[in-house]
Design a protein around this motif. Sequence first.
Motif, PDB file in Angstrom:
ATOM      1  N   TYR A 294       0.745  -1.265   0.060  1.00 50.45           N
ATOM      2  CA  TYR A 294       0.003  -0.111  -0.140  1.00 50.45           C
ATOM      3  C   TYR A 294       0.793   1.313   0.215  1.00 50.45           C
ATOM      4  N   GLN A 370     -10.495   8.242   1.096  1.00 54.86           N
ATOM      5  CA  GLN A 370      -9.985   6.917   1.297  1.00 54.86           C
ATOM      6  C   GLN A 370     -10.633   5.927   0.411  1.00 54.86           C
ATOM      7  N   GLU A 371     -11.858   6.039   0.023  1.00 57.13           N
ATOM      8  CA  GLU A 371     -12.646   5.178  -0.942  1.00 57.13           C
ATOM      9  C   GLU A 371     -11.880   5.104  -2.180  1.00 57.13           C
ATOM     10  N   GLN A 374      -8.412   3.717  -2.157  1.00 54.82           N
ATOM     11  CA  GLN A 374      -8.613   2.129  -2.080  1.00 54.82           C
ATOM     12  C   GLN A 374      -9.274   1.328  -3.129  1.00 54.82           C
ATOM     13  N   PHE A 377      -6.397   0.774  -5.359  1.00 54.25           N
ATOM     14  CA  PHE A 377      -5.461  -0.089  -4.774  1.00 54.25           C
ATOM     15  C   PHE A 377      -6.120  -1.435  -4.921  1.00 54.25           C
ATOM     16  N   ARG A 378      -7.186  -1.721  -4.929  1.00 55.96           N
ATOM     17  CA  ARG A 378      -7.705  -2.908  -4.702  1.00 55.96           C
ATOM     18  C   ARG A 378      -8.281  -3.439  -6.161  1.00 55.96           C
TER      19      ARG A 378
END
Length: 423
Positions: A294, A370-371, A374, A377-378
């Motif tokens: 991350y 943050q969403e 991420q 990232f996901r």
Amino acid sequence: MRINKGTIDQHNEANLKVHRQKFDFINGQLDNTEALIQKLVDFNVAIPSWALGTGGTRFARFSGAGEPATLQDKMEDVGLIHALNSASGAISLHIPWDIPSDYNAIKQLAADLNLKFDAVNSNTFQDQKGQKHSYKFGSLQHTNKAVRQQAIQHNIEVIEHGVALGSKALTVWLSDGSCFPGQLNFRKAFQNTLDGLQQIYATLPSDWKVYIEYKAFEPNFYSTTVGDWGQSLLYANKLGPKAFTLVDLGHHLPNANIEQIVALLMMEEKLAGFHFNDSKYGDDDLTVGSIKPYQLFLIFNELVEGMDARGMNHATDLGWMIDASHNVKDPLEDLLQSVEAIMISYAQALLVDRVALNEAQLNNDVVAAQEILQNAFRTDVRAIVAEARLRAGAAINPLQFYRTEQVRNQLINQRGNTIASGL
Ligand code: RM4
Ligand code: MN
Ligand code: MN
């Protein structure tokens, strides 16, 4: 050994069906995949010559087999990686470990392997055979002018080697510092170092850069004369427009916010580039992305944002290199994993919805910010990275190819159980 293009084609044919399913699935969820793929095709990460042999610790070194013994062998190994991933088209040399005996032959070999010469690295952290003065108490910082002069001269010679090969940058990493309080006058050490760097800087060709690498500790355990990005930036600013700060991911104190450092160095137009690796505790030099993926993504997120804000070319405007050491893995497998981790993080950073993130920041919508990060990232981008490789003529799955074709065994047959000089 050289990889046969036909064997890569066979590997790709065998893997194509499954690859297509995965690629179509992710492609269906994203916009603008073509532009993303092109950026990945263009992106390359240099391999350091010292990462091709098994490394060690101060306790032991468990050497591998079929490792490169000469500069030519090391270049052949980088050529292998590049043939498999089409993303490792440069080698970084460390002088005097890699002094070429025949420049033309080495340049020809590089051309055959489709490799460029990345930054050249000087070495004043070890004493070499026949060297007049010792670096036991530092090099450019040394209290004795003759030692400083010797270190300056060495760096100038490294630049000359680099010029002969077509490199465009000198990386200076100094182990200078002190092990005990009172050992060193910090200010005088800094001034001596600055004076030496200025003399080296004065000899840089006009199209060259100098990268000042910092490191928090080791081999000195109390102070380091280029110990953090603040000190490196001080030197770089005082030196002038050709001097930049190099970030080696393992060279920070635990929990440092590296992505913030990167953002600010870019803001100041002083970021040289990277030595990628990963770590849990210190300068562990582990496989990129193996411990903190991350963090790697967050660094790339800042890089993409900062480079785009300045209209920079992602592939060429910063120096991209791996600086790792492999104690328990096959170095070539480890490097393939590292490059893959970098490509994945870069691709994910390219997926970040910048407009939405900017809006979330303006509205102090912490949850949305943050969403957004991420979500990127996901996202499993591995099929996109593989597609970029496929289009560049490399292997869909380099690691699988390496194992199925038993590349290491072929190298052992060719080279025997040579002991190489890994760090
Ligand atoms: C240092 C630093 C330098 C590398 C040497 C071998 O810790 O990371 O970049 O040249 O190791
Ligand atoms: Mn480094
Ligand atoms: Mn290091």
